[in-house]
Write an enzyme that holds these catalytic residues in place. Structure first.
Site, PDB file in Angstrom:
ATOM      1  N   ASP A   1      19.992   9.261  27.955  1.00  0.00           N
ATOM      2  CA  ASP A   1      19.404   8.115  28.651  1.00  0.00           C
ATOM      3  C   ASP A   1      20.051   7.944  30.031  1.00  0.00           C
ATOM      4  O   ASP A   1      21.132   8.484  30.307  1.00  0.00           O
ATOM      5  CB  ASP A   1      19.655   6.869  27.790  1.00  0.00           C
ATOM      6  CG  ASP A   1      18.571   5.806  27.947  1.00  0.00           C
ATOM      7  OD1 ASP A   1      17.827   5.856  28.937  1.00  0.00           O
ATOM      8  OD2 ASP A   1      18.498   4.906  27.079  1.00  0.00           O
TER       9      ASP A   1
ATOM     10  N   ASP B   1       9.276   2.476  27.118  1.00  0.00           N
ATOM     11  CA  ASP B   1       9.746   1.568  26.066  1.00  0.00           C
ATOM     12  C   ASP B   1       8.608   0.689  25.571  1.00  0.00           C
ATOM     13  O   ASP B   1       8.793  -0.099  24.636  1.00  0.00           O
ATOM     14  CB  ASP B   1      10.890   0.692  26.588  1.00  0.00           C
ATOM     15  CG  ASP B   1      12.213   1.437  26.535  1.00  0.00           C
ATOM     16  OD1 ASP B   1      12.275   2.495  25.897  1.00  0.00           O
ATOM     17  OD2 ASP B   1      13.182   0.961  27.137  1.00  0.00           O
TER      18      ASP B   1
HETATM   19  C1  DGJ Z   1      16.479   2.502  27.183  1.00  0.00           C
HETATM   20  C2  DGJ Z   1      15.628   3.390  26.333  1.00  0.00           C
HETATM   21  O1  DGJ Z   1      14.373   3.567  26.934  1.00  0.00           O
HETATM   22  C3  DGJ Z   1      15.507   2.776  24.952  1.00  0.00           C
HETATM   23  O2  DGJ Z   1      14.660   3.570  24.161  1.00  0.00           O
HETATM   24  C4  DGJ Z   1      16.869   2.647  24.331  1.00  0.00           C
HETATM   25  O3  DGJ Z   1      17.421   3.916  24.106  1.00  0.00           O
HETATM   26  C5  DGJ Z   1      17.767   1.836  25.241  1.00  0.00           C
HETATM   27  N1  DGJ Z   1      17.769   2.358  26.578  1.00  0.00           N
HETATM   28  C6  DGJ Z   1      19.185   1.806  24.709  1.00  0.00           C
HETATM   29  O4  DGJ Z   1      20.033   1.171  25.555  1.00  0.00           O
END
Ligand code: DGJ
Length: 753
Positions: free
Chosen positions: A499, A569
């Site tokens: 990430d 997300d």
């Molecule tokens: C952002 C990501 O897009 C989410 O899926 C998740 O992993 C969060 N970060 C965790 O902090």
């Protein structure tokens, strides 16, 4: 061999380009006279560019698009004569003396009389701001039966300053991959201000540009606009991720707005995860120059003598059959060359992020394993929140940078979890964000100087975090060790979600010297790729998902080290229909992680059907699912593994009905041998049932239709279910999916008989 004389009447295409020759060359140090008119052809199966050496020593672009053929370019010349021309360009004599329009120069530089947006701008070691590039040499090498690599060397007329244009032509996929290499032998440092990867000229009367824009949880929106006169720029300036608000990819339609299955359309996508710039410059003659590459904004690059600066590559494709074929070209290329291990089946991942967030214990995680196993998932992915002790990672305000297991939450560590997963027959994966740091962390206490920041400015946090400065060797090594320590000491971990949850707003480095600061954003990404490449080569059996707060790194620069990316997300399936449609323009389904979640509270069949059309995964607390949902999910996973996964991930995509244009979305995938296909229909507004017309089938073959992913005990409502139809009928008349109400959906498998 005979001498061919091209005059204005026989070379109609050239005629438009032969005006306004430049002033005669000054002080040429490389003999040009005998090479004037030399042609260089770079071509894939149907798409190419043709270049020509002008009498001023410069290189010009004669045409791009349809692979140049006798009928398109040379009018009355025979095929043999054209082949002879291309093989022996010195045999060609131009009645205009080889003077060409400066606006069609292939890779123009600033300071030699070129007055539009240049591809190259440099200040030489002695302070001279001008560059005057002439052609030196070209060479094409066949790397294998599909790929030809062409190098074209340009040199400044006076300075030992060299620009090498590099193009890989992928014949069968109709893709050209272009990048540029800079080097010099001047006495001091040369500063590069502009350094395009590609600089193409397109000649038409109208140009329609489609971009992919958005924001967090709202990625992948398509918007098409007509280009007006002058400059249109699509860019990002956020340094460590190509996008948050825009993805580095576009479609460019010629003459008319882009159509799905007709019309001339170019596609472009940059292999770069940092700031990018696409500049579309329509000049007073109506010609369009497209400059693509790293964003030169705040990024001038000091180049030492002997150093080579290699730009990221720009991928281009072209089709005369609309944007559908553009996508299929990119997808075919990506499955062979652009996405890691694209031929291998992706595991079905169950992620805990939406189920638990940061709030979990060891027993809670272990309890989720059983549910994952029961549903048929292959792997459990433990997301954010598993690390840091002094400043525990219980929310996004602390702990980032302290990559030791949180002993309160997980007293027996990651190996224990991996072991528990293994006992239940599933794999185990982990979330990492190795480039970032919370100011509330032990890492920051020890090394505040490792974070990017500007002197005399208050550090500006985003999601409570800062970016590590990867140009600093210790920080780079630290980021690598995060991966190595996690994977090396826990061999049971076989999946990583990488990430990156912020972008850069203060690109300052305490490591780089004052006169090197402007290279930070570029060198950051080279360092990042170095770490990603090490992960891919040292841990070849670890599957990797690319995430950057959603689709911040949806680009082919990073994807070569990753198996999939996380498109958003936002997992509400209604939004996902659009998001997946948007990214499908450039990326194959095997690269898009599409998870089943409860977001949006949509009908569960609709939710499953949307996720089934990509790389299927889940983000659910199994204990909170109803028995019917569990049963439906188990059946869907089984179906996916048994038959849908390879059709979706390896098949050719046909977008049939656009959710942007009507009340439903329909897509299909067809295997390369056209023996099997899968149709997905999503009703996004109420409307009367209409037949869906399929594409890409064998018209002469018969296909058996079977509706799949039906709720337990339900009987198909499709009139065509269980019947056999000719491919021609399915493509001509179509089939009625019997979807009318919002959120009705259907998945139909077609099997050639
Ligand atoms: C952002 C990501 O897009 C989410 O899926 C998740 O992993 C969060 N970060 C965790 O902090």
């Amino acid at each position: 061999m005979k001498m061919l004389k091209l005059n204005l009447s026989t070379a109609a295409l050239f005629a438009a380009l032969l005006a306004c020759g430049p002033a005669p060359a000054r002080g040429v140090d490389i003999a040009q006279a005998d090479r004037t008119g030399k042609l260089i052809s770079i071509a894939a199966a149907h798409f190419g560019v043709l270049l020509q050496l002008g009498s001023d020593g410069r290189l010009y672009q004669v045409d791009s698009g349809r692979r140049l053929s006798p009928s398109s370019l040379y009018g009355q010349l025979s095929t043999d004569e054209v082949d002879d021309l291309l093989a022996r360009p010195e045999a060609m004599v131009f009645t205009n003396g080889g003077k060409l329009d400066r606006e069609t120069e292939y890779h123009p530089a600033f300071g030699d009389g070129f007055i539009s947006e240049p591809a190259v701008q440099a200040t030489h070691a002695d302070g001279n701001n001008s560059t005057d590039l002439i052609f030196v040499t070209n060479q094409s090498t066949r790397l294998d039966s599909n790929i030809t690599l062409t190098h074209i060397e340009l040199k400044d007329r006076y300075y030992p300053f060299f620009v090498t244009l590099c193009v890989k032509a992928y014949h069968d996929q109709d893709v050209l991959e272009q990048w540029t290499e800079f080097r010099h032998d001047e006495d001091g440092t040369v500063t590069l201000f502009r350094f395009a990867s590609s600089s193409s000229v397109i000649q038409s009367n109208q140009y329609w540009l489609t971009q992919l824009h958005g924001d967090w949880a709202n990625e992948g929106n398509l918007e098409e606009d007509k280009l007006g006169m002058g400059m249109t720029i699509l860019d990002s300036k956020i340094g460590v991720r190509a996008g948050r608000f825009r993805t580095p990819s576009f479609l460019l339609s010629i003459r008319n707005p882009a159509q799905e299955e007709s019309g001339e359309v170019y596609g472009g996508t940059l292999e770069w995860s940092g700031s990018f710039q696409f500049a579309f410059d329509v000049n007073w003659q109506g010609q369009l120059r497209v400059l693509c590459g790293i964003n030169p904004f705040a990024s001038q690059y000091p180049l030492a003598r002997g150093q080579v600066f290699k730009t990221p590559a720009m991928l281009w494709t072209w089709s005369e059959a609309g944007k559908g074929r553009v996508s299929r070209n990119f997808h075919r290329w990506a499955r062979l060359y652009g996405v890691r291990d694209a031929g291998q089946p992706r595991p079905i991942v169950l992620n805990n992020w939406e189920a638990t967030g940061f709030n979990f214990t060891e027993s809670r995680i272990v309890s989720l394993f059983d549910g994952a196993r029961e549903l048929g998932a292959d792997l459990f992915l433990l997301d954010d929140g598993w690390f840091a002790n002094k400043y525990p990672r219980n929310n996004d305000g602390a702990g980032l940078g302290d990559w030791q297991v949180n002993t309160n939450k997980l007293p027996r560590g990651l190996s224990f979890l991996a072991g528990e997963a293994k006992q239940r027959g599933i794999r185990f994966g982990i979330w990492l964000e190795p480039e970032m740091v919370n100011p509330r962390s032990e890492l920051y206490e020890r090394h505040p100087e490792w974070a990017m920041a500007e002197p005399h400015r208050q550090p500006e946090v985003s999601r409570n975090q800062l970016d590590l400065d990867l140009t600093r060797p210790e920080a780079r090594e630290f980021a690598w060790k995060v991966i190595e320590n996690t994977l090396g000491s826990n061999p049971g971990i076989s999946y990583v979600k990488w990430d990156a949850n912020r972008y850069v707003t203060q690109p300052g480095s305490t490591y780089l010297k004052p006169d090197e600061q402007s290279r930070l954003l570029i060198d950051y990404n080279f360092a990042l790729y170095d770490i990603m490449a090490r992960m891919a080569s040292n841990y070849p059996s670890v599957t990797a998902m690319l995430c950057s707060g959603g689709a911040g790194r949806a680009d082919y620069g990073a994807l070569k080290y990753f198996h999939t990316f996380w498109p958003s997300d936002n997992t509400d399936p209604l939004h996902r229909v659009f998001i997946q449609w948007g990214f499908s323009q450039f990326f194959p389904a095997c690269a898009l992680s599409d998870h089943v979640t409860k977001m949006g509270s949509r009908p569960f069949k609709f939710t499953l059907d949307v996720a089934l059309s990509g790389t299927l995964g889940l983000d659910m607390d199994v204990a909170k699912m109803t028995a019917a949902e569990r049963k439906a999910t188990t059946a869907a996973i089984n179906l996916y593994k048994q038959s849908l996964r390879d059709i979706v991930c390896q098949g050719d995509l046909y977008r049939l009905d656009s959710p942007y244009e009507g009340p439903r979305s329909a897509i299909s995938y067809v295997t390369p041998d056209r023996a099997r296909a899968a149709l997905f229909v999503y009703q996004i507004q109420d409307a009367a049932d209409q037949p869906v017309k399929l594409r890409g089938l064998d018209p002469a073959a018969k296909y058996l239709l079977r509706e799949v992913n039906l709720p337990d005990g339900a009987v198909s409502r499709l009139p065509a279910d269980g019947k056999t139809f000719d491919g021609a009928v399915l493509m001509g008349d179509g089939l009625a999916p019997n979807c009318q109400k919002q959120f009705e959906s259907a998945v139909v498998e077609l099997t050639r008989q």
